[in-house]
Design a protein around this motif. Structure first.
Motif, PDB file in Angstrom:
ATOM      1  N   ARG A  45      -6.815  15.376  23.203  1.00  0.00           N
ATOM      2  CA  ARG A  45      -5.906  15.354  22.070  1.00  0.00           C
ATOM      3  C   ARG A  45      -6.449  14.441  20.995  1.00  0.00           C
ATOM      4  O   ARG A  45      -7.041  13.411  21.278  1.00  0.00           O
ATOM      5  CB  ARG A  45      -4.536  14.868  22.503  1.00  0.00           C
ATOM      6  N   VAL A  46      -6.243  14.849  19.783  1.00  0.00           N
ATOM      7  CA  VAL A  46      -6.629  14.003  18.656  1.00  0.00           C
ATOM      8  C   VAL A  46      -5.569  12.915  18.548  1.00  0.00           C
ATOM      9  O   VAL A  46      -4.386  13.198  18.389  1.00  0.00           O
ATOM     10  CB  VAL A  46      -6.714  14.839  17.362  1.00  0.00           C
ATOM     11  N   TYR A  47      -6.008  11.671  18.671  1.00  0.00           N
ATOM     12  CA  TYR A  47      -5.075  10.558  18.711  1.00  0.00           C
ATOM     13  C   TYR A  47      -4.926   9.964  17.323  1.00  0.00           C
ATOM     14  O   TYR A  47      -5.898   9.734  16.623  1.00  0.00           O
ATOM     15  CB  TYR A  47      -5.563   9.490  19.691  1.00  0.00           C
ATOM     16  N   SER A  48      -3.700   9.725  16.978  1.00  0.00           N
ATOM     17  CA  SER A  48      -3.416   9.140  15.681  1.00  0.00           C
ATOM     18  C   SER A  48      -2.808   7.756  15.887  1.00  0.00           C
ATOM     19  O   SER A  48      -1.985   7.539  16.770  1.00  0.00           O
ATOM     20  CB  SER A  48      -2.430  10.028  14.923  1.00  0.00           C
TER      21      SER A  48
END
Length: 83
Positions: A54-57
């Motif tokens: 997952r692209v972590y923000s």
């Protein structure tokens, strides 16, 4: 048809028992076939899981820090004060 090893009922066209995995008498009959598809329907076997990254923000972290800080400020104002 019943499995000769575990005694559980299996499909008449089965080449292996779906419960214990032992070969049935149908395996020799179907040896002329080019390919035999064996499907394991047991619920105890684990399926291969595909892990996705997952692209972590950092926005979620920032939001949690603000919420925690806000709750701490509210607690400091509204807490019972002992004198």
């Amino acid at each position: 048809m019943y499995c000769h090893k575990c005694g559980k009922e299996i499909d008449n066209d089965s080449v292996v028992c779906v419960h214990c995995g032992v070969e049935t008498k149908n395996l020799n009959k179907n040896s002329n076939d080019k390919s035999i598809n064996i499907v394991n329907q047991s619920a105890s076997t684990s399926t291969a899981t595909v892990k996705t990254r997952r692209v972590y923000s950092g926005f979620v972290d920032f939001l949690m820090i603000l919420c925690t800080g806000g709750l701490w400020i509210i607690w400091m104002i509204a807490r019972p004060k002992y004198e």
